[in-house]
Motif scaffolding. Structure first.
Motif, short mmCIF file in Angstrom:
data_model
loop_
_atom_site.label_atom_id
_atom_site.label_comp_id
_atom_site.label_asym_id
_atom_site.label_seq_id
_atom_site.Cartn_x
_atom_site.Cartn_y
_atom_site.Cartn_z
N LEU A 201 0.82 -1.22 0.00
CA LEU A 201 0.00 0.00 0.00
C LEU A 201 0.85 1.27 0.00
CD1 LEU A 201 -2.81 -0.95 2.56
CD2 LEU A 201 -3.01 -0.77 0.07
N ARG B 56 1.26 3.62 -3.02
CA ARG B 56 0.21 4.60 -3.34
C ARG B 56 0.07 5.61 -2.21
NH1 ARG B 56 -1.15 4.13 -8.78
NH2 ARG B 56 -0.66 1.97 -9.34
N PHE C 288 -3.13 8.27 -0.92
CA PHE C 288 -3.68 8.27 0.43
C PHE C 288 -3.45 9.60 1.12
CE2 PHE C 288 -3.67 3.65 -0.10
CZ PHE C 288 -4.83 3.29 0.58
N ARG C 289 -2.27 10.15 0.97
CA ARG C 289 -1.95 11.42 1.63
C ARG C 289 -2.84 12.55 1.10
NH1 ARG C 289 2.91 11.31 0.63
NH2 ARG C 289 2.94 12.57 -1.26
N THR D 12 -5.75 12.31 -0.33
CA THR D 12 -7.14 12.07 0.07
C THR D 12 -7.36 12.42 1.54
OG1 THR D 12 -7.30 10.29 -1.55
CG2 THR D 12 -8.99 10.38 0.15
N MET D 13 -6.45 11.97 2.40
CA MET D 13 -6.62 12.19 3.84
C MET D 13 -6.42 13.66 4.24
SD MET D 13 -7.64 9.37 4.75
CE MET D 13 -7.73 7.78 3.94
N LEU E 69 -13.79 10.72 0.30
CA LEU E 69 -12.73 9.71 0.37
C LEU E 69 -12.70 8.83 -0.88
CD1 LEU E 69 -12.98 8.58 4.11
CD2 LEU E 69 -11.24 10.04 3.05
N ILE F 266 -7.49 8.53 -3.91
CA ILE F 266 -7.60 7.07 -3.89
C ILE F 266 -8.50 6.59 -5.02
CG2 ILE F 266 -8.39 5.10 -2.53
CD1 ILE F 266 -7.56 6.57 -0.03
N ILE G 209 -6.61 -1.80 -1.82
CA ILE G 209 -6.81 -0.38 -1.57
C ILE G 209 -8.27 -0.10 -1.25
CG2 ILE G 209 -6.76 1.90 -2.65
CD1 ILE G 209 -4.27 1.08 -4.13
N THR H 259 -9.05 -1.19 2.26
CA THR H 259 -8.47 -0.21 3.19
C THR H 259 -9.31 1.05 3.25
OG1 THR H 259 -6.25 -1.07 2.68
CG2 THR H 259 -6.38 1.08 3.76
N LEU H 260 -9.80 1.49 2.09
CA LEU H 260 -10.65 2.69 2.04
C LEU H 260 -11.93 2.47 2.83
CD1 LEU H 260 -11.25 5.51 0.93
CD2 LEU H 260 -12.19 4.41 -1.12
N VAL I 86 -11.20 2.77 6.44
CA VAL I 86 -11.05 4.18 6.82
C VAL I 86 -12.40 4.85 6.97
CG1 VAL I 86 -10.20 6.43 6.04
CG2 VAL I 86 -8.75 4.41 5.80
#
Length: 288
Positions: free
Chosen positions: A61, A64, A68-69, A71-72, A220, A237, A257, A260-261, A264
């Motif tokens: 992960l 990518r 992620f950064r 998006t978060m 997200l 993402i 991914i 994981t999303l 989150v």
């Protein structure tokens, strides 16, 4: 065979809930189970999925991390900016607007939803592009201004696209507010600012948390706005998932991914519900 009253009520409830439950199971639970299975598999030589049992996709992960950064960071910031813009609008609609025109004003809030988000985003591409605002600025001597394909353009598109989803929960929460509480606060000598922070804002927090959670969760998985207004330079993402499933055809990694999303999203929703419940005390809080 005779049924008791409680049994009949349970049967009626089951009959009413069954269609929605079946729909969710077939179109939500089963596809997600397939994604989970894909996430522990391997990419086939020709692309797609190959049966295996490995967590190597999750260990990868970090490749990518940029998606992620972005998006978060941008998704919560976009939700916060939506809140800053939406709350005054919702407050005016619910508290200050004349009842005669309130329905019309609320209708105007949802009018943008009558047009495709794709069309509205393309309109912003023209406004922020070289023939839009930068061209106007160049006429007054401000040269080399780039607005499109930047994080600022993505944030602007987010606020524009998701603002109604933030306004409506806050409006509903404020519209249910007992006006006698505001009058009592004024009668006790509280200033309008004190009344707002002591009465209005705390009582509207369930709507605020609903709007923030709803917008953040949708952001997200956002794909269209970063793709068009970010020009591939602001990678979310959602953009990574499209690339992995449709171009690279690395379904197991894309599934990892996606799983994981979802995790989150569940965490964000749980934290939002806990915060809203603590702030609101014993008042009921509905975020979904």
């Amino acid at each position: 065979m005779a049924f008791t009253t409680d049994t009949r009520k349970r049967l009626v409830t089951a009959a009413l809930v069954a269609p929605a439950a079946i729909w969710l199971f077939v179109f939500l639970v089963l596809p997600f189970m397939a994604i989970v299975v894909f996430s522990v598999g391997e990419r086939a030589p020709e692309g797609g999925y190959q049966t295996a049992f490995t967590f190597a996709q999750f260990a990868n992960l970090g490749s990518r991390a940029a998606a992620f950064r972005n998006t978060m960071l941008i998704a919560p910031l976009g939700a916060f900016l939506c809140l800053i813009v939406a709350y005054p609008v919702a407050y005016y609609l619910a508290i200050k607007a004349s009842p005669r025109y309130r329905l019309l004003l609320v209708s105007l809030v949802v009018v943008p939803f009558w047009t495709s988000l794709l069309v509205r985003t393309y309109a912003w591409m023209y406004i922020l592009g070289s023939r839009g605002i930068p061209n106007l600025l160049s006429m007054i001597g401000i040269e080399d201004v780039r607005l499109l394909n930047t994080p600022g353009a993505v944030l602007l598109g987010i606020v524009y696209g998701y603002l109604p989803l933030m306004i409506m929960p806050i409006y509903v929460s404020l519209e249910k507010l007992d006006r006698r509480l505001l009058e009592a606060s004024a009668d006790l000598g509280a200033r309008p600012v004190s009344t707002f922070f002591g009465v209005t804002l705390p009582l509207s927090l369930p709507g605020v948390m609903t709007g923030v959670a709803l917008v953040t969760i949708l952001l997200l998985g956002e794909y269209l706005i970063p793709q068009l207004l970010g020009g591939g330079k602001v990678f979310f993402i959602g953009n990574a998932l499209v690339d992995l499933f449709l171009q690279s055809r690395n379904w197991p990694f894309g599934s990892a991914i996606a799983v994981t999303l979802v995790a989150v999203v569940v965490i964000v929703l749980s934290v939002a519900m806990r915060i809203a419940f603590k702030i609101s005390g014993s008042r009921q809080v509905d975020l979904v």
